[in-house]
Design an enzyme around this catalytic site. Structure first.
Site, short mmCIF file in Angstrom:
data_model
loop_
_atom_site.label_atom_id
_atom_site.label_comp_id
_atom_site.label_asym_id
_atom_site.label_seq_id
_atom_site.Cartn_x
_atom_site.Cartn_y
_atom_site.Cartn_z
N TYR A 1 -13.86 -1.64 10.07
CA TYR A 1 -12.47 -1.19 10.06
C TYR A 1 -11.79 -1.32 11.42
CZ TYR A 1 -8.49 1.94 9.19
OH TYR A 1 -7.23 2.48 9.06
N SER B 1 -4.20 1.26 13.38
CA SER B 1 -4.89 2.54 13.43
C SER B 1 -5.41 2.76 14.85
CB SER B 1 -6.08 2.56 12.46
OG SER B 1 -6.94 3.64 12.71
N GLY C 1 0.81 -1.22 0.00
CA GLY C 1 0.00 0.00 0.00
C GLY C 1 0.84 1.26 0.00
N SER C 2 1.86 1.29 -0.84
CA SER C 2 2.79 2.43 -0.82
C SER C 2 2.70 3.30 -2.06
CB SER C 2 4.22 1.93 -0.64
OG SER C 2 4.54 0.88 -1.54
N SER D 1 0.64 5.76 -2.20
CA SER D 1 0.22 7.07 -1.72
C SER D 1 0.29 7.08 -0.19
CB SER D 1 -1.21 7.40 -2.18
OG SER D 1 -2.14 6.48 -1.62
N GLY D 2 0.05 8.25 0.39
CA GLY D 2 -0.15 8.38 1.82
C GLY D 2 0.97 7.88 2.70
N ILE D 3 0.60 7.24 3.80
CA ILE D 3 1.56 6.77 4.79
C ILE D 3 2.53 5.77 4.17
CG2 ILE D 3 1.78 5.36 6.87
CD1 ILE D 3 -0.73 6.76 7.95
N GLY D 4 2.03 4.86 3.35
CA GLY D 4 2.89 3.85 2.74
C GLY D 4 3.96 4.47 1.87
#
Length: 269
Positions: free
Chosen positions: A159, A146, A14-15, A17-20
């Site tokens: 979630y 999270s 999951g890289s 975008s965002g945190i990844g």
């Protein structure tokens, strides 16, 4: 500080975008060989090319980790490129796109889908990469959870429990891999400035008649979220934590759930 990560082989799920993406950038800057992953091939290529321009040794591995075929495709690309993975960061995840977030309106099939894209997706990569770590007697597995997995809310029936399972997964796997040279830990972010949070702040401001004043929205949200640090977190805050846990210098931390949340999780742990 030299984190002694040079030439370690990293897979960050999951890289795109965002945190990844932030984690991948930071680890690449530390001299690692990085596999970036995502389902959106266009965004994934943007991250890959950005890192390549800095001189990083980077490979893009697309695939939907919620399926056996997608996970195998991504893992095969990584193994073909680098011969093995030393550091696995299970960041990929998410929740149902269904806007009916009531515990009684969200279809139960969506609960299963969310668990699949978070917990089972991580399990697929663990099965693919950890045996090689055991053979080499060194490795790192890091789950990204999270705050929703620690502090349940009324509106995240799928979630929050899935992210809580990620924390449980880390502790259990750390015990299963005792004395192998592999550590397994979790990083639990709080409120982090990603595209998703920015979209939320825009909507929050508009709903209250503040136009596009996202700074005002952020200030309002910060006052009510229970944080003891007076700012919204940045993706780099998560990347720093991951890099330390991934490094040889973090070898005495195992089974840990590291809260990187500005003090927002009000509990003893």
């Amino acid at each position: 500080m030299d984190l002694e990560l040079r030439d370690k082989r990293v897979f960050v799920s999951g890289s795109s975008s965002g945190i990844g993406a932030g984690i991948a950038r930071y680890l690449a800057a530390e001299g690692t060989q990085v596999v970036v992953h995502g389902r959106n091939t266009e965004r994934l290529e943007l991250v890959r090319s950005e890192l390549a321009e800095t001189g990083a040794d980077v490979v893009a591995a697309p695939g939907d980790l919620a399926t056996d075929e997608g996970a195998e495709h991504a893992a095969s690309i990584a193994l073909e490129a680098f011969g093995g993975i030393d550091i696995l960061v299970n960041n990929a995840g998410g929740s149902s796109p269904d806007h009916r977030k009531s515990w009684f309106d969200l279809p139960l099939g969506e609960w299963s889908a969310t668990y699949e894209m978070n917990v089972v997706a991580a399990g697929r990569l663990i099965h693919r990469f950890v045996p090689g770590m055991r053979e080499r007697q060194w490795g790192r597995v890091i789950q990204i959870s999270s705050a929703a997995g620690i502090i349940p809310t009324s509106g995240q029936p799928d979630y929050g429990p899935a992210k809580a399972a990620m924390i449980n997964l880390s502790m259990g796997l750390s015990k299963a891999l005792a004395a192998t040279g592999i550590t397994v830990n979790t990083v639990t972010p709080g409120m982090i400035m990603t595209e998703g949070l920015m979209n939320f702040l825009r909507a929050f401001a508009a709903k209250r008649g503040w136009g596009e004043d996202t700074d005002r929205a952020a200030e309002y949200v910060l006052k009510g979220c229970g944080q003891t640090v007076d700012r919204i977190g940045q993706v780099e805050d998560i990347a720093y934590a991951v890099a330390f846990l991934a490094s040889p210098k973090g070898s005495f931390l195992n089974g840990v759930n590291l809260h990187v949340d500005g003090g927002g999780t009000q509990s003893i742990y």
